[in-house]
Design a protein around this motif. Structure first.
Motif, PDB file in Angstrom:
ATOM      1  N   VAL A   6      -0.530  13.905  42.010  1.00 27.41           N
ATOM      2  CA  VAL A   6       0.143  14.741  42.999  1.00 27.41           C
ATOM      3  C   VAL A   6       0.901  15.809  42.231  1.00 27.41           C
ATOM      4  O   VAL A   6       1.763  15.493  41.401  1.00 27.41           O
ATOM      5  N   VAL A   7       0.588  17.064  42.497  1.00 27.10           N
ATOM      6  CA  VAL A   7       1.184  18.180  41.773  1.00 27.10           C
ATOM      7  C   VAL A   7       2.310  18.772  42.617  1.00 27.10           C
ATOM      8  O   VAL A   7       2.071  19.310  43.701  1.00 27.10           O
ATOM      9  N   GLY A   8       3.539  18.634  42.113  1.00 25.17           N
ATOM     10  CA  GLY A   8       4.700  19.131  42.831  1.00 25.17           C
ATOM     11  C   GLY A   8       5.533  17.996  43.399  1.00 25.17           C
ATOM     12  O   GLY A   8       5.044  17.197  44.197  1.00 25.17           O
ATOM     13  N   ALA A   9       6.806  17.931  42.980  1.00 25.76           N
ATOM     14  CA  ALA A   9       7.690  16.856  43.442  1.00 25.76           C
ATOM     15  C   ALA A   9       8.743  17.378  44.402  1.00 25.76           C
ATOM     16  O   ALA A   9       9.913  17.008  44.342  1.00 25.76           O
ATOM     17  N   GLU A  31       5.843  17.445  38.019  1.00 26.78           N
ATOM     18  CA  GLU A  31       6.848  18.413  38.450  1.00 26.78           C
ATOM     19  C   GLU A  31       7.098  19.408  37.326  1.00 26.78           C
ATOM     20  O   GLU A  31       7.346  19.022  36.191  1.00 26.78           O
ATOM     21  N   ARG A  32       7.035  20.706  37.657  1.00 28.88           N
ATOM     22  CA  ARG A  32       7.204  21.723  36.626  1.00 28.88           C
ATOM     23  C   ARG A  32       8.644  21.808  36.114  1.00 28.88           C
ATOM     24  O   ARG A  32       8.870  22.157  34.970  1.00 28.88           O
ATOM     25  N   ALA A  33       9.618  21.516  36.957  1.00 28.34           N
ATOM     26  CA  ALA A  33      11.020  21.539  36.528  1.00 28.34           C
ATOM     27  C   ALA A  33      11.315  20.342  35.634  1.00 28.34           C
ATOM     28  O   ALA A  33      10.532  19.392  35.543  1.00 28.34           O
ATOM     29  N   GLU A  34      12.462  20.399  34.999  1.00 31.22           N
ATOM     30  CA  GLU A  34      12.835  19.320  34.079  1.00 31.22           C
ATOM     31  C   GLU A  34      13.360  18.096  34.795  1.00 31.22           C
ATOM     32  O   GLU A  34      13.515  17.041  34.181  1.00 31.22           O
ATOM     33  N   GLU A 115       4.185   7.192  38.642  1.00 33.16           N
ATOM     34  CA  GLU A 115       4.704   7.654  37.353  1.00 33.16           C
ATOM     35  C   GLU A 115       5.096   9.121  37.496  1.00 33.16           C
ATOM     36  O   GLU A 115       4.263   9.959  37.850  1.00 33.16           O
ATOM     37  N   ILE A 116       6.355   9.449  37.229  1.00 34.13           N
ATOM     38  CA  ILE A 116       6.841  10.824  37.357  1.00 34.13           C
ATOM     39  C   ILE A 116       6.855  11.480  35.984  1.00 34.13           C
ATOM     40  O   ILE A 116       7.410  10.938  35.030  1.00 34.13           O
ATOM     41  N   ARG A 117       6.243  12.658  35.896  1.00 33.79           N
ATOM     42  CA  ARG A 117       6.294  13.453  34.668  1.00 33.79           C
ATOM     43  C   ARG A 117       6.897  14.812  35.008  1.00 33.79           C
ATOM     44  O   ARG A 117       6.321  15.584  35.767  1.00 33.79           O
ATOM     45  N   ASP A 151       2.044  21.990  45.357  1.00 33.63           N
ATOM     46  CA  ASP A 151       2.830  22.816  44.446  1.00 33.63           C
ATOM     47  C   ASP A 151       3.249  24.150  45.039  1.00 33.63           C
ATOM     48  O   ASP A 151       3.497  25.111  44.323  1.00 33.63           O
ATOM     49  N   GLY A 152       3.370  24.209  46.356  1.00 37.34           N
ATOM     50  CA  GLY A 152       4.036  25.323  46.994  1.00 37.34           C
ATOM     51  C   GLY A 152       3.186  26.563  47.198  1.00 37.34           C
ATOM     52  O   GLY A 152       1.992  26.603  46.904  1.00 37.34           O
ATOM     53  N   ILE A 153       3.845  27.608  47.691  1.00 39.43           N
ATOM     54  CA  ILE A 153       3.145  28.829  48.074  1.00 39.43           C
ATOM     55  C   ILE A 153       2.486  29.517  46.884  1.00 39.43           C
ATOM     56  O   ILE A 153       1.478  30.208  47.033  1.00 39.43           O
TER      57      ILE A 153
END
Length: 392
Positions: A6-9, A31-34, A115-117, A151-153
């Motif tokens: 799943v791309v995007g948290a 998730e792209r953010a830290e 699993e969250i990355r 992962d949004g717009i």
């Protein structure tokens, strides 16, 4: 074991990851953010969004964090009622929820199979008739039976698989904030909690969050103005809002006065034009699906973005939750696309009708809008919002 990426948290990704894990999928949530963090705002959950959430996680404890939202009616800037408040609301009553509470509940429901990355910005997607889909960030690649683009717009996955669908400005800028409960100005006797005020190209909506929201209660407000986003600092933008909305009926001025610059969340209102032609793309024994704003980002005038994302997640869980990789899973993903694409098209059409209402300017256009609004608003709000239930 069946595997999913799943791309995007954000809300869409968290809801989907938790739903799939409860069906026995091993999920990698990227998730792209830290870190996974909620924006400092809130949202309205219309009946369709709430039903979707409850179907995703019946034990999610949603009543504890969602405050019932009364119908506050619609006024003009001079205080005259365009649509008087109705005690029972419009159809099934919507609710308001602070995003911190909603994120906390969704994270708590992820389970051990997720699993969250963080710090993983997906830039590539590879698919093919004889291979499982693969996502990568330029350094690492991850393969799975199912990839969910939440992962949004600005989704990199949608840009590859549905390049015809582009993000475009809607001609509006918006500002949001939550005024904490201890700073909320007291209301005059008899004043309705919350409500909407419509001017010529300007709109202000205030929404009470209840005493328990984010542990401190408060009022959530959204202001919209025609035009491009402002480049100034939050403090300067807040001063501009106070000037633009000066003289509007209570509680507009009081809420703006009680808002601190660091609480202001400016944003450009954008949408996808056109919507993707498909929401699912087969690849080997599984495939890729678009979900949430990656599939149907739209202006927030009807507050349906998060609700549709939860509908997407609930539909995907219902169709693919128990599906095995192979013909069963690919058929489930095709069914997801068949159900979700026309649903999104319907809600986007209604949202654009509301955009025309909000954009009305000039004496004749405003007079026509004001005369029609009492009949138009219930139809716009009821048809797309309430007539949805999770598929069997």
């Amino acid at each position: 074991m069946r595997t999913a990426v799943v791309v995007g948290a954000g809300l869409a990704g968290l809801a989907t990851a938790g739903a799939l894990s409860r069906c026995g999928w091993h999920v990698v949530l990227l998730e792209r953010a830290e870190r996974v963090a909620a924006p400092p705002t809130a949202l309205v959950l219309w009946p369709n969004g709430r039903r979707a959430l409850e179907s995703l996680d019946p034990d999610g404890g949603w009543p504890a964090i969602i405050a019932p939202l009364p119908d506050g009616g619609v006024r003009r800037p001079d205080g005259q009622w365009l649509v008087t408040p109705r005690p029972g609301g419009t159809g099934s009553a919507p609710g308001a929820v602070h995003l911190q509470d909603l994120y906390d509940a969704l994270v708590a429901g992820l389970g051990d199979l997720v699993e969250i990355r963080t710090g993983f910005a997906v830039t590539t997607i590879r698919t093919g008739p004889a291979r499982r889909p693969v996502v990568g960030d330029g350094r690492t690649e991850i393969e799975a039976d199912l990839v969910v683009a939440a992962d949004g717009i600005d989704s990199a996955i949608r840009r590859t698989l549905a390049p015809e669908s582009l993000a475009a400005g809607s001609g509006f800028a918006a500002w949001q904030a939550v005024v904490p409960g201890y700073r909320v100005p007291s209301r005059p006797p008899g004043e309705v909690a919350g409500g909407e005020t419509l001017g010529a190209g300007y709109r202000f909506v205030s929404i009470p969050l209840g005493d328990r929201a984010a542990g401190r209660g408060g009022v959530y407000w959204v202001a919209t103005a025609a035009g491009a986003p402002r480049p100034e600092s939050p403090a300067t933008q807040l001063d501009l809002l106070r000037r633009w909305f000066a003289g509007w009926p209570s509680p507009v001025g009081d809420l703006l006065a009680a808002t601190h610059p660091e609480e202001l969340v400016p944003q450009e209102v954008r949408e996808l034009r056109p919507l993707p032609r498909a929401y699912a793309f087969p690849s080997g024994p599984g495939g890729v699906v678009l979900l949430g704003d990656a599939a149907q980002a739209m202006p927030h005038h009807l507050g349906q973005g998060a609700c549709l994302a939860f509908e997407d997640a609930a539909t995907l869980r219902s169709l693919a939750g128990q599906a095995a990789p192979g013909a069963t899973l690919t058929a489930a993903l095709e069914a997801y696309s068949r159900l979700r694409q026309p649903r999104a098209t319907t809600v986007v059409r209604q949202t654009r009708r509301m955009s025309a209402v909000v954009q009305a300017r000039g004496r004749l256009a405003l007079r026509a809008r004001d005369a029609a609004l009492s009949h138009l608003r219930p139809r716009i709000l009821s048809a797309p919002l309430s007539q949805w239930s999770p598929p069997d």
